[in-house]
Design an enzyme around this catalytic site. Structure first.
Site, mmCIF file in Angstrom:
data_model
loop_
_atom_site.group_PDB
_atom_site.id
_atom_site.type_symbol
_atom_site.label_atom_id
_atom_site.label_comp_id
_atom_site.label_asym_id
_atom_site.label_seq_id
_atom_site.Cartn_x
_atom_site.Cartn_y
_atom_site.Cartn_z
ATOM 1 N N GLU A 1 9.387 2.013 1.469
ATOM 2 C CA GLU A 1 8.387 0.723 0.921
ATOM 3 C C GLU A 1 8.755 0.791 -0.584
ATOM 4 O OE1 GLU A 1 4.873 1.607 4.134
ATOM 5 O OE2 GLU A 1 4.648 1.644 1.969
ATOM 6 N N ARG B 1 1.750 6.280 8.648
ATOM 7 C CA ARG B 1 2.870 6.450 7.891
ATOM 8 C C ARG B 1 3.886 6.228 8.652
ATOM 9 N NH1 ARG B 1 -0.232 6.450 3.997
ATOM 10 N NH2 ARG B 1 -0.325 8.234 2.172
ATOM 11 N N HIS C 1 1.710 -2.579 4.493
ATOM 12 C CA HIS C 1 0.665 -1.498 4.088
ATOM 13 C C HIS C 1 -0.417 -1.926 3.294
ATOM 14 C CE1 HIS C 1 1.313 3.000 3.087
ATOM 15 N NE2 HIS C 1 0.085 2.618 3.547
#
Length: 307
Positions: free
Chosen positions: A255, A226, A273
């Site tokens: 993001e 994270r 990600h």
């Protein structure tokens, strides 16, 4: 049977068989949850998402009683807003353990072996000009922060590469009993630090500027967990000052990332990600996402049969 209307996030690309199974129980419509306007969500009774759902968007979901999140961590969805609307939010089991662990090691190898600078030199016709030696992993110390399923798998892969493993304790009082070390000791000892912890109980970054300053000179930092686990501004400062060998980042504090100074550094590799994003993992995630929506519907209508 009068089927419930289910919104499926457009980023969830269902295979034909997966969509057909969902359509046995629901009327299914694809919705772009990144481009919501007005009360477009008001008519849906269920939603299956892999995008962020803000409180403002949830406040318009008048008919919705269930949100399925295609992730183990349901922080994509504003929990307080969903609770206020009487909506059940449900994630899936943790999946992609092998995928994320492999991605972690891939980032580490790419940085340690200088793959991007080496490739850039060849592609630009400069051959070996200005290149520095790469980095052998055998005998190096790999510090793992967050020792769940993914952390354990990374440790296994690290052992296979000949690395020594040190593990940060989540509790200072029980570090010695668990055979683990306080976070500060791991940061001071490790040649490579990889993050696999949760942000659920954190109120700020785990790796603050002070913590980053404890790292060995020329250490490598990998984050596939994270973005909120680390102070990225402090990481950038340390990299620019030459205090670290490099960093591999799959996650970011905000993001999606459209501009990143970190990604422009020659000793940083960034991915969007997608550490979990393999054919095998996506198939399993979709299957459970669909099954949990069906199970929810069945719990509301015990005599339900598909058609």
């Amino acid at each position: 049977m009068n089927k419930s209307l289910c919104a499926v996030d457009s980023v969830i690309e269902l295979q034909q068989a997966e969509r057909e199974r969902l359509e046995q129980y629901f009327r299914v419509e694809t919705v772009d949850f990144k481009q919501l306007e007005g009360d477009v969500l008001a008519k849906y009774e269920l939603a299956l998402v892999h995008s962020k759902l803000t409180a403002a968007a949830i406040s318009t979901m008048d008919a919705c009683r269930y949100i399925g999140v295609r992730a183990h961590n349901t922080d994509y969805v504003d929990q307080a807003a969903a609770q206020q609307q009487g909506i059940l939010v449900q994630g899936i089991d943790q999946m992609g353990v092998q995928a994320v662990a492999e991605h972690t090691i891939s980032l580490l190898l790419a940085i340690a072996k200088q793959l991007l600078p080496y490739h850039t030199n060849v592609a630009s016709g400069r051959w070996r000009e200005g290149l520095r030696p790469s980095y052998e992993l055998k005998g190096k110390t790999l510090g793992i922060i967050g020792y769940g399923k993914i952390g354990e798998r990374v440790a296994t892969l690290g052992h296979a590469l000949g690395m020594n493993i040190v593990i940060a304790s989540g509790n200072k009082d029980h570090a010695e009993q668990a055979g683990r070390l306080p976070l500060e000791d791991v940061l001071a000892q490790a040649d490579i630090v990889t993050l696999h912890a949760s942000t659920r109980t954190l109120t700020g970054p785990l790796l603050t500027k002070t913590m980053i300053n404890l790292l060995k000179p020329q250490a490598i930092v990998i984050n596939t967990a994270r973005g909120g686990l680390m102070d990225y501004a402090a990481l950038e400062d340390a990299l620019r000052q030459g205090k670290l060998y490099g960093a591999g980042l799959d996650v970011f504090p905000e993001e999606p990332v459209t501009e990143s100074r970190l990604s422009q550094l020659p000793n940083v590799i960034c991915t969007p990600h997608l550490a979990y994003y393999t054919d095998e993992t996506i198939r399993l995630m979709n299957q459970q996402l669909i099954q949990r929506a069906i199970d929810y519907l069945s719990s509301q209508s015990p005599s339900l049969t598909p058609n």
